[in-house]
Design an enzyme around this catalytic site. Structure first.
Site, PDB file in Angstrom:
ATOM      1  N   ASP A 177      -1.881  -2.594 -13.884  1.00  0.00           N
ATOM      2  CA  ASP A 177      -1.552  -3.747 -13.037  1.00  0.00           C
ATOM      3  C   ASP A 177      -0.478  -4.494 -13.804  1.00  0.00           C
ATOM      4  O   ASP A 177      -0.760  -5.140 -14.822  1.00  0.00           O
ATOM      5  CB  ASP A 177      -2.787  -4.634 -12.836  1.00  0.00           C
ATOM      6  CG  ASP A 177      -2.477  -5.818 -11.920  1.00  0.00           C
ATOM      7  OD1 ASP A 177      -1.298  -6.248 -11.878  1.00  0.00           O
ATOM      8  OD2 ASP A 177      -3.383  -6.306 -11.239  1.00  0.00           O
ATOM      9  N   HIS A 178       0.771  -4.378 -13.333  1.00  0.00           N
ATOM     10  CA  HIS A 178       1.863  -4.861 -14.187  1.00  0.00           C
ATOM     11  C   HIS A 178       1.809  -6.373 -14.409  1.00  0.00           C
ATOM     12  O   HIS A 178       2.401  -6.872 -15.352  1.00  0.00           O
ATOM     13  CB  HIS A 178       3.233  -4.411 -13.660  1.00  0.00           C
ATOM     14  CG  HIS A 178       3.640  -5.059 -12.387  1.00  0.00           C
ATOM     15  ND1 HIS A 178       3.243  -4.595 -11.168  1.00  0.00           N
ATOM     16  CD2 HIS A 178       4.409  -6.139 -12.150  1.00  0.00           C
ATOM     17  CE1 HIS A 178       3.749  -5.355 -10.229  1.00  0.00           C
ATOM     18  NE2 HIS A 178       4.461  -6.305 -10.795  1.00  0.00           N
ATOM     19  N   HIS A 240      -3.709  -8.162  -8.254  1.00  0.00           N
ATOM     20  CA  HIS A 240      -2.945  -9.079  -9.109  1.00  0.00           C
ATOM     21  C   HIS A 240      -3.562 -10.484  -9.181  1.00  0.00           C
ATOM     22  O   HIS A 240      -3.771 -11.023 -10.262  1.00  0.00           O
ATOM     23  CB  HIS A 240      -1.510  -9.217  -8.614  1.00  0.00           C
ATOM     24  CG  HIS A 240      -0.788  -7.912  -8.458  1.00  0.00           C
ATOM     25  ND1 HIS A 240      -0.824  -6.939  -9.416  1.00  0.00           N
ATOM     26  CD2 HIS A 240      -0.015  -7.426  -7.467  1.00  0.00           C
ATOM     27  CE1 HIS A 240      -0.092  -5.906  -9.015  1.00  0.00           C
ATOM     28  NE2 HIS A 240       0.403  -6.180  -7.824  1.00  0.00           N
TER      29      HIS A 240
END
Ligand code: NAP
Length: 484
Positions: A177-178, A240
Site C-alpha cells: 500500500d504505497h 489507504h
C-alpha cells in the site's frame, strides 16, 4: 549533507507485468533512482516479464523511454540510464501457461535475494504463485510483492490469501500500500512515538476529532472499467484511508517491528464500530469545464458507483471513545490534497474573554502534493488593541527544515521496494489486517446494494456533495478546506 544511504544485498527482482503502466510509471523509475543512490549493487538484476515477445534490447529501450518520461531529472542523464539498463533483462513468460519459465530460471542467480513483483491484474496472482512454485523458482526466503486491489470483498480476499498461502509463507508475502511508504506517514509515527509532547494528549480527552482527506482532481477516465466495479470505498477507503486511520489510532507498539506494528493496527480495525447509514455520504461527479461526468467516463448512464465517499467512524476503545474520525475521499474535487488533521479540543476556560476569540490547536499531516507537518498554535495577535488571539502555524515542512538532507531520500515505491529487498515487512499489510478491513467495509457496501442507494451528484472541481458538509454540521464541525 545527504541522507544516509543504507546498502542492500545483491538481488534479483522479477517484475511480472514489466511492460505495464505501473511498471513504467512507478516501479522502474523507483529502481532507477535507487540505482543512482548506489542501492542496486553489482550483480543485481531487474527482470521484466510479460507475455509480449521482446528481446532484452527491446525491453531496455522500453525501460529507457519510461525513465525519460517518468524518472525525473536524473533520468535525463543517458549515461546513468544506460548503466542502469545493464542490470535489466527481459523474459517472455505467460503466468498462466507453460512457456518462458525455464528461460526465467536461467537468468536468475542462485545465491542472491530473490523477489517477484506481481504487477499484473489480480486475476493472474494465483496462477503466478503456482507457476513460480511449480517451476522451482521459490526458495524459503523468496519474496512476492502483491499490488492492490487485494480482493474485491472479504470472501475474495480470503480466497486469495488461501491461494497464496498454499505456495508462500506469510513472511514471504508483501501486500503493498504505497501510502504506507510515504515519508510523512512514517514521520507520523516518529512524531507520535518519538516525542513526549504529543502522546499524552493523543486521546479522546484532548482530541475533538480527526479528519483524513484524500482528494484528487483527476476523474476516472482511462480506468473506468476497473473503477466502475470498485468505487471509492473499495479503491481508497478499505486500504489507504483505513491504513492511515490505523496509524493515527493505534497504541504504541513495543518495538518498531513488523508484527508489533501490524498487531496494533489490526486491533484498531477490529475496534471500529459499524457505520450507520446516516454517517456516510456517497457522491458522483457531474460534467464541467469540458470534462465528462462520471457516468460518461465509465460509459454507464445508470451507474450507482461512488466517486466520492465521506464517512464518520468511531473507534470503540478507551483511547478513542467519543472522538470521531471523519474520512473523505473523492475524484474530480477542487484540489489534489491528502492530509490528516488532528483537531484538539478547546481550552476548558478562556481567561481572555469572548472578545479575544478562541482557536483550537490542530496538527496537520500533509501527504500530497507536498509532504509536511504543521502544528497550529494560538498566540496573541501582534500590536496594540488588547488581547486578540490568532492561530499561527509551527511549520515542519520538510523541504525547508531539512534542505539538503532530503537529497537521496526515497519516494514511497523506492522505500517499499528496498524494504522488500531488506526483508522488512513493517510497512506491508498482513493477511489478517486486509481481511479485517474487508469485514468492516463489506456490510457498508452490501447496505448500499440492498437499498439500491444512488450516489449524490456533485459539481466537478468542487468539494463533493453538500450532504458531506451537512453531516459535519450536524456534529457542530466542518471539513478543512481543500488546499489549492
Ligand atoms: P497494465 O498496464 O494492464 O499491465 C499489465 C501487465 O501485465 C502487462 O505488462 C502485461 O503484458 C502483463 N500480463 C498480463 N497478463 C499476463 C500473463 N498472463 N502473464 C504475464 N504477464 C501478463 O496494468 P497496470 O496498470 O500496470 O497494473 C498492474 C497491477 O497493478 C494491477 O493489479 C493493478 O490493479 C495494480 N495497480 C496499478 C496501478 C497503476 O497506477 N497502474 C496502481 C495501483 C495498483 P502482456 O500483455 O504482454 O502479457
Amino acid at each position: 549533507m545527504v541522507s544516509r544511504i543504507i546498502p542492500v544485498e545483491t538481488f534479483d527482482l522479477v517484475v511480472f507485468g514489466g511492460t505495464g503502466d505501473l511498471a513504467k510509471r512507478k516501479i522502474l523509475p523507483a529502481l532507477f533512482k535507487r540505482f543512482c543512490f548506489g542501492q542496486v549493487p553489482d550483480g543485481s538484476k531487474v527482470v521484466g516479464a510479460a507475455r509480449g515477445e521482446l528481446s532484452t534490447l527491446d525491453y531496455r529501450s522500453l525501460v529507457a523511454q519510461a525513465l525519460r518520461e517518468y524518472g525525473g531529472e536524473m533520468a535525463q542523464d543517458s549515461e546513468k540510464v544506460s548503466a542502469f539498463c545493464e542490470h535489466v533483462d527481459y523474459v517472455a513468460v505467460d503466468a498462466r501457461g507453460e512457456s518462458g519459465w525455464t528461460e526465467l530460471a536461467d537468468v536468475l542467480s542462485p545465491d542472491v535475494v530473490r523477489a517477484f513483483y506481481f504487477s499484473v491484474g489480480p486475476g493472474v496472482y494465483s496462477d503466478l504463485a503456482q507457476g513460480l512454485q511449480r517451476h522451482g523458482l521459490v526458495a524459503d526466503d523468496t519474496r512476492i510483492v502483491v499490488e492492490k486491489p487485494f480482493g474485491h470483498d472479504l470472501e475474495t480476499a480470503q480466497a486469495l490469501n488461501r491461494e497464496l498461502a498454499q505456495f508462500f509463507n506469510e513472511s514471504q508475502i508483501y501486500r503493498i500500500d504505497h501510502y504506507l511508504g510515504k515519508e510523512t506517514v512514517q514521520n507520523l509515527m516518529a512524531v507520535r512515538f518519538g516525542n513526549m509532547l504529543f502522546e499524552p494528549l493523543w486521546n479522546a480527552q484532548y482530541i475533538d476529532h480527526i479528519q483524513i482527506t484524500v482528494a484528487e482532481t483527476v476523474g476516472v477516465a482511462g480506468r473506468g472499467g476497473y473503477y466502475e466495479k470498485s468505487g471509492a470505498m473499495r479503491d481508497m477507503v478499505q486500504n489507504h484511508l483505513m491504513q492511515l486511520l490505523c496509524l493515527i489510532a493505534m497504541e504504541p507498539p513495543a518495538q518498531f517491528e513488523p508484527d508489533a506494528v501490524r498487531d496494533e493496527k489490526l486491533k484498531v480495525i477490529r475496534a471500529l464500530d459499524s457505520v450507520q447509514p446516516h454517517h456516510i455520504v456517497r457522491g458522483q461527479y457531474t460534467a464541467a469545464d469540458g470534462e465528462m461526468s462520471y457516468r460518461e467516463d465509465v460509459d454507464n448512464p445508470r451507474s450507482k458507483t461512488e466517486s466520492f465517499v465521506a464517512l464518520k467512524c468511531l473507534v470503540n476503545n478507551w483511547r478513542w471513545a467519543g472522538t470521531p474520525f471523519y474520512l473523505r475521499t473523492g475524484k474530480r474535487l477542487s484540489a489534489r490534497d491528502s492530509e490528516i488533521t488532528v483537531v484538539f479540543k478547546d481550552t476548558p476556560h478562556s481567561i481572555f474573554g469572548p472578545e479575544a476569540g478562541q482557536h483550537r490547536n490542530e496538527l496537520s499531516i500533509q501527504l500530497q502534493p507536498n509532504e509536511g507537518i504543521t502544528l497550529n498554535v494560538t498566540i496573541k495577535e501582534p500590536g496594540p488593541g488588547g488581547m486578540r488571539l490568532i492561530n499561527v502555524p509551527l511549520d515542519m515542512s520538510f523541504a525547508e527544515a531539512l534542505g539538503p538532507k532530503l537529497e537521496g531520500t526515497s519516494d514511497a515505491y523506492e522505500r517499499l521496494i528496498m524494504d522488500v529487498i531488506r526483508g522488512n515487512q513493517t510497512l506491508f499489510m498482513r493477511d489478517d489486517e486486509v481481511e479485517a478491513a474487508w469485514a468492516w467495509t463489506d456490510p457498508i457496501i452490501q447496505g448500499w446494494e440492498a437499498r439500491g442507494d444512488v450516489p449524490k451528484p456533485y459539481d466537478a472541481f468542487g468539494n463533493g456533495p453538500d450532504d458531506a458538509d451537512v453531516m459535519m454540521r450536524r456534529d457542530g464541525r466542518e471539513w478543512r478546506g481543500l488546499d489549492k
